[in-house]
Design a protein around this motif. Sequence first.
Motif, PDB file in Angstrom:
ATOM      1  N   ALA A  46      10.207  -4.314  -5.905  1.00  0.00           N
ATOM      2  CA  ALA A  46      10.295  -5.740  -5.573  1.00  0.00           C
ATOM      3  C   ALA A  46       9.095  -6.533  -6.073  1.00  0.00           C
ATOM      4  O   ALA A  46       9.231  -7.656  -6.561  1.00  0.00           O
ATOM      5  CB  ALA A  46      10.444  -5.911  -4.057  1.00  0.00           C
ATOM      6  N   ARG A  47       7.881  -5.963  -5.971  1.00  0.00           N
ATOM      7  CA  ARG A  47       6.661  -6.723  -6.247  1.00  0.00           C
ATOM      8  C   ARG A  47       6.047  -6.438  -7.615  1.00  0.00           C
ATOM      9  O   ARG A  47       5.181  -7.160  -8.081  1.00  0.00           O
ATOM     10  CB  ARG A  47       5.615  -6.414  -5.162  1.00  0.00           C
ATOM     11  CG  ARG A  47       6.048  -6.798  -3.754  1.00  0.00           C
ATOM     12  CD  ARG A  47       5.970  -8.297  -3.564  1.00  0.00           C
ATOM     13  NE  ARG A  47       4.576  -8.730  -3.593  1.00  0.00           N
ATOM     14  CZ  ARG A  47       4.205  -9.981  -3.842  1.00  0.00           C
ATOM     15  NH1 ARG A  47       5.097 -10.900  -4.102  1.00  0.00           N
ATOM     16  NH2 ARG A  47       2.925 -10.309  -3.833  1.00  0.00           N
ATOM     17  N   ARG A  48       6.468  -5.345  -8.243  1.00  0.00           N
ATOM     18  CA  ARG A  48       5.960  -4.979  -9.567  1.00  0.00           C
ATOM     19  C   ARG A  48       4.432  -4.896  -9.617  1.00  0.00           C
ATOM     20  O   ARG A  48       3.787  -5.562 -10.429  1.00  0.00           O
ATOM     21  CB  ARG A  48       6.437  -5.982 -10.614  1.00  0.00           C
ATOM     22  CG  ARG A  48       7.950  -6.114 -10.687  1.00  0.00           C
ATOM     23  CD  ARG A  48       8.545  -4.935 -11.384  1.00  0.00           C
ATOM     24  NE  ARG A  48       9.990  -5.047 -11.437  1.00  0.00           N
ATOM     25  CZ  ARG A  48      10.778  -4.178 -12.038  1.00  0.00           C
ATOM     26  NH1 ARG A  48      10.257  -3.130 -12.623  1.00  0.00           N
ATOM     27  NH2 ARG A  48      12.078  -4.323 -12.035  1.00  0.00           N
ATOM     28  N   PRO A  49       3.804  -4.096  -8.766  1.00  0.00           N
ATOM     29  CA  PRO A  49       2.344  -3.982  -8.821  1.00  0.00           C
ATOM     30  C   PRO A  49       1.899  -3.251 -10.084  1.00  0.00           C
ATOM     31  O   PRO A  49       2.641  -2.457 -10.654  1.00  0.00           O
ATOM     32  CB  PRO A  49       2.014  -3.169  -7.564  1.00  0.00           C
ATOM     33  CG  PRO A  49       3.231  -2.349  -7.318  1.00  0.00           C
ATOM     34  CD  PRO A  49       4.388  -3.218  -7.727  1.00  0.00           C
ATOM     35  N   ASP A  50       0.663  -3.540 -10.490  1.00  0.00           N
ATOM     36  CA  ASP A  50       0.087  -2.853 -11.647  1.00  0.00           C
ATOM     37  C   ASP A  50      -0.600  -1.554 -11.237  1.00  0.00           C
ATOM     38  O   ASP A  50      -0.635  -0.580 -11.990  1.00  0.00           O
ATOM     39  CB  ASP A  50      -0.945  -3.755 -12.340  1.00  0.00           C
ATOM     40  CG  ASP A  50      -0.367  -5.098 -12.714  1.00  0.00           C
ATOM     41  OD1 ASP A  50      -0.754  -6.103 -12.091  1.00  0.00           O
ATOM     42  OD2 ASP A  50       0.488  -5.133 -13.611  1.00  0.00           O
ATOM     43  N   LEU A  51      -1.186  -1.575 -10.014  1.00  0.00           N
ATOM     44  CA  LEU A  51      -2.035  -0.469  -9.558  1.00  0.00           C
ATOM     45  C   LEU A  51      -1.529   0.051  -8.219  1.00  0.00           C
ATOM     46  O   LEU A  51      -1.260  -0.732  -7.300  1.00  0.00           O
ATOM     47  CB  LEU A  51      -3.486  -0.961  -9.416  1.00  0.00           C
ATOM     48  CG  LEU A  51      -4.492  -0.004  -8.769  1.00  0.00           C
ATOM     49  CD1 LEU A  51      -4.646   1.261  -9.604  1.00  0.00           C
ATOM     50  CD2 LEU A  51      -5.845  -0.702  -8.603  1.00  0.00           C
ATOM     51  N   LEU A  52      -1.416   1.386  -8.109  1.00  0.00           N
ATOM     52  CA  LEU A  52      -0.992   2.023  -6.862  1.00  0.00           C
ATOM     53  C   LEU A  52      -2.097   2.948  -6.376  1.00  0.00           C
ATOM     54  O   LEU A  52      -2.638   3.753  -7.154  1.00  0.00           O
ATOM     55  CB  LEU A  52       0.281   2.843  -7.089  1.00  0.00           C
ATOM     56  CG  LEU A  52       1.471   2.116  -7.714  1.00  0.00           C
ATOM     57  CD1 LEU A  52       2.623   3.094  -7.928  1.00  0.00           C
ATOM     58  CD2 LEU A  52       1.916   0.960  -6.846  1.00  0.00           C
ATOM     59  N   LEU A  53      -2.447   2.839  -5.093  1.00  0.00           N
ATOM     60  CA  LEU A  53      -3.365   3.780  -4.453  1.00  0.00           C
ATOM     61  C   LEU A  53      -2.535   4.577  -3.467  1.00  0.00           C
ATOM     62  O   LEU A  53      -2.052   4.044  -2.462  1.00  0.00           O
ATOM     63  CB  LEU A  53      -4.513   3.046  -3.744  1.00  0.00           C
ATOM     64  CG  LEU A  53      -5.479   2.301  -4.691  1.00  0.00           C
ATOM     65  CD1 LEU A  53      -5.039   0.855  -4.864  1.00  0.00           C
ATOM     66  CD2 LEU A  53      -6.908   2.365  -4.174  1.00  0.00           C
ATOM     67  N   VAL A  54      -2.336   5.872  -3.735  1.00  0.00           N
ATOM     68  CA  VAL A  54      -1.313   6.666  -3.060  1.00  0.00           C
ATOM     69  C   VAL A  54      -1.934   7.814  -2.274  1.00  0.00           C
ATOM     70  O   VAL A  54      -2.659   8.648  -2.835  1.00  0.00           O
ATOM     71  CB  VAL A  54      -0.317   7.246  -4.094  1.00  0.00           C
ATOM     72  CG1 VAL A  54       0.810   7.968  -3.385  1.00  0.00           C
ATOM     73  CG2 VAL A  54       0.208   6.159  -5.003  1.00  0.00           C
ATOM     74  N   ASP A  55      -1.618   7.853  -0.975  1.00  0.00           N
ATOM     75  CA  ASP A  55      -2.008   8.991  -0.146  1.00  0.00           C
ATOM     76  C   ASP A  55      -1.006  10.124  -0.385  1.00  0.00           C
ATOM     77  O   ASP A  55       0.193   9.876  -0.549  1.00  0.00           O
ATOM     78  CB  ASP A  55      -2.005   8.585   1.337  1.00  0.00           C
ATOM     79  CG  ASP A  55      -2.511   9.706   2.243  1.00  0.00           C
ATOM     80  OD1 ASP A  55      -3.232  10.580   1.732  1.00  0.00           O
ATOM     81  OD2 ASP A  55      -2.180   9.707   3.436  1.00  0.00           O
ATOM     82  N   MET A  56      -1.454  11.358  -0.404  1.00  0.00           N
ATOM     83  CA  MET A  56      -0.570  12.478  -0.691  1.00  0.00           C
ATOM     84  C   MET A  56       0.180  12.975   0.544  1.00  0.00           C
ATOM     85  O   MET A  56       1.227  13.592   0.425  1.00  0.00           O
ATOM     86  CB  MET A  56      -1.364  13.637  -1.302  1.00  0.00           C
ATOM     87  CG  MET A  56      -1.938  13.332  -2.659  1.00  0.00           C
ATOM     88  SD  MET A  56      -0.680  12.932  -3.902  1.00  0.00           S
ATOM     89  CE  MET A  56       0.019  14.535  -4.222  1.00  0.00           C
ATOM     90  N   LYS A  57      -0.367  12.718   1.721  1.00  0.00           N
ATOM     91  CA  LYS A  57       0.239  13.241   2.947  1.00  0.00           C
ATOM     92  C   LYS A  57       0.818  12.078   3.740  1.00  0.00           C
ATOM     93  O   LYS A  57       0.096  11.340   4.412  1.00  0.00           O
ATOM     94  CB  LYS A  57      -0.824  13.971   3.780  1.00  0.00           C
ATOM     95  CG  LYS A  57      -0.256  14.941   4.803  1.00  0.00           C
ATOM     96  CD  LYS A  57       0.220  16.222   4.140  1.00  0.00           C
ATOM     97  CE  LYS A  57       0.573  17.274   5.195  1.00  0.00           C
ATOM     98  NZ  LYS A  57       1.079  18.501   4.575  1.00  0.00           N
ATOM     99  N   MET A  58       2.169  11.875   3.650  1.00  0.00           N
ATOM    100  CA  MET A  58       2.803  10.751   4.327  1.00  0.00           C
ATOM    101  C   MET A  58       4.149  11.189   4.892  1.00  0.00           C
ATOM    102  O   MET A  58       4.766  12.130   4.384  1.00  0.00           O
ATOM    103  CB  MET A  58       3.040   9.598   3.335  1.00  0.00           C
ATOM    104  CG  MET A  58       1.792   8.977   2.758  1.00  0.00           C
ATOM    105  SD  MET A  58       2.193   7.589   1.658  1.00  0.00           S
ATOM    106  CE  MET A  58       2.982   8.425   0.288  1.00  0.00           C
ATOM    107  N   PRO A  59       4.625  10.507   5.936  1.00  0.00           N
ATOM    108  CA  PRO A  59       5.958  10.816   6.467  1.00  0.00           C
ATOM    109  C   PRO A  59       7.047  10.255   5.563  1.00  0.00           C
ATOM    110  O   PRO A  59       6.793   9.422   4.695  1.00  0.00           O
ATOM    111  CB  PRO A  59       5.954  10.090   7.818  1.00  0.00           C
ATOM    112  CG  PRO A  59       4.997   8.960   7.639  1.00  0.00           C
ATOM    113  CD  PRO A  59       3.934   9.476   6.719  1.00  0.00           C
ATOM    114  N   GLU A  60       8.296  10.735   5.761  1.00  0.00           N
ATOM    115  CA  GLU A  60       9.508  10.272   5.070  1.00  0.00           C
ATOM    116  C   GLU A  60       9.541  10.642   3.587  1.00  0.00           C
ATOM    117  O   GLU A  60      10.483  11.223   3.122  1.00  0.00           O
ATOM    118  CB  GLU A  60       9.711   8.758   5.240  1.00  0.00           C
ATOM    119  CG  GLU A  60       9.978   8.348   6.669  1.00  0.00           C
ATOM    120  CD  GLU A  60      10.511   6.937   6.773  1.00  0.00           C
ATOM    121  OE1 GLU A  60      10.262   6.334   7.804  1.00  0.00           O
ATOM    122  OE2 GLU A  60      11.187   6.464   5.853  1.00  0.00           O
TER     123      GLU A  60
END
Length: 543
Positions: A46-60
């Motif tokens: 939806a937002r088309r971000p350029d940069l993602l900061l991603v945690d490796m341990k998440m639910p779902e």
Amino acid sequence: MIRALIIEDEQPSREAIKLLGNWEKYGIAEIDEAENGREGLRLVAARRPDLLLVDMKMPEMDGVEFLRRVSAEHPECVCIVISGYDDFEYARTAILSGAIDYLLKPINRHDLNEALAKAAALIGRRKREAGERIDQGIALNLSLPKLKETVFLRLVEDAGGVTPTHLSVIGADKPAEYQVAVFCLLNMTQVRREKFKGDTELFRFAVANLLNELELDGVNCFSFANPKSAREFILVLTLDPARPHGLRPDIEGLLKEGLDRLEKWLHLVASGGVGRPVQSHTQIRDSYLAARDLAWSANLAETAHRPIWAASAEQGSPPPLIGRMPLIRHGLEEGNAAYAAAVVSDYVAEIRKAGRLSLAAADRLLDDFATLLHELALDLGVPNGWQPDMRSAGHDPDMPYDLTSLKQFESAMQDLLADFADYVRRTVKSAARFHVSDIKAYIDQHYNESIRIHTFTEKYYLSREYLMKQFKQAYGMGIYEYVQKVRMEKAAELLRDPELKIQDVSDLVGFKDKNYFSKAFKNHFGLSPTEYRSKEQNATFLP
């Protein structure tokens, strides 16, 4: 301007990241947040971000699955991976997905900003290169229609990268009003196959050319296929600001003529909608979204194979499908495919009685039905589940289902069900002869051999998950646990024979390593084999 998205399930961690980063310094002006990978994927689209900061341990949806999906669906995103674990597999996943950095929690300010600087530099370079590529395309006589398609598609998607040079070349740099119309093709699979011999490019060229030829004073038409939605064609209307003041062209009449032309010349049934006029090319996306909602709201209960011009975006909610799955399962388990088909017919009859099924809802229901059948396949023990293959029903798997009416919607559901029933019938042909006690009996007789789960999955044509679940429900332990139990009990029996060496006992119960056997035996009985033998012998000689 760089857009960022922080995907982290813990609110304090997200706040810490936001506080520690020198966002403005690196040109990061917008920061969105998501608390799990599933929500993150939705926001990326939806937002088309350029940069993602991603945690490796998440639910779902954890970081591993998220990175796999993002690298496949949005390869343009730059990723920084965050983890509380110094784990090689996590780091390996990050590397394979093209992540620019891997940060360990708790996050250090210096490390975070160093990663942000690296990401901002890469994003900036990519954007410059993207602009240069378009400019080079112009210099190399890139065709104007293709350039217009590229620019308008970027505007529709709010993807950025459109420069004043691009607007000037396509004639969109002067003041003008814009409106966007969307046409959803309801029987494109049949028409493409019958009139264009399956040639998708030729089909799309013919549709775009026909819509581009629409004529109305003061209005310029330009259309193209939406590469991310096979059913959609986008028509951008440029309204000449020099027209007499207050005179509004008959846009709706023009677009209804487009629907009639598609039907007359290409035998295409389509639904259409148009967004409101906007005053700048920067608002084209707003007009597109409104037009899309209208076009996809077409009511299949009213089409009767006729073009539809949508005046409102009413959707409505079809009855839930999941409640019918136990009945479908019952019919298939009883070998009564006709009963399962009747359940589907009853479901569609309920929709017909309500008098409304939007095109968007129909597409979604077919996807949901395929997903529910896949889950049912796994539950029935089909190895590797089931995926629809509709070639036998004349359907091209790379194109959307034709949906010109409720009758055609029901036909698509019945085709899915028939394909599923046939697959299950062929794949689980030995399931009727299977009983979980067969596995127990095999282990009791072959405990001293190498036993693998695939021995049973291949024999009975059932999935690993199904077999293990059935065994545990029947005997209160997993298959490997039971193998170990049988081996240990047999070893205890053999140790009562003083003539047998410990190595002999180990070999007889299927252990090739005496030390491993001794550890396993002690874990099971609390005594080593030697201690157990001594205890048994002493008990034998007591008066």
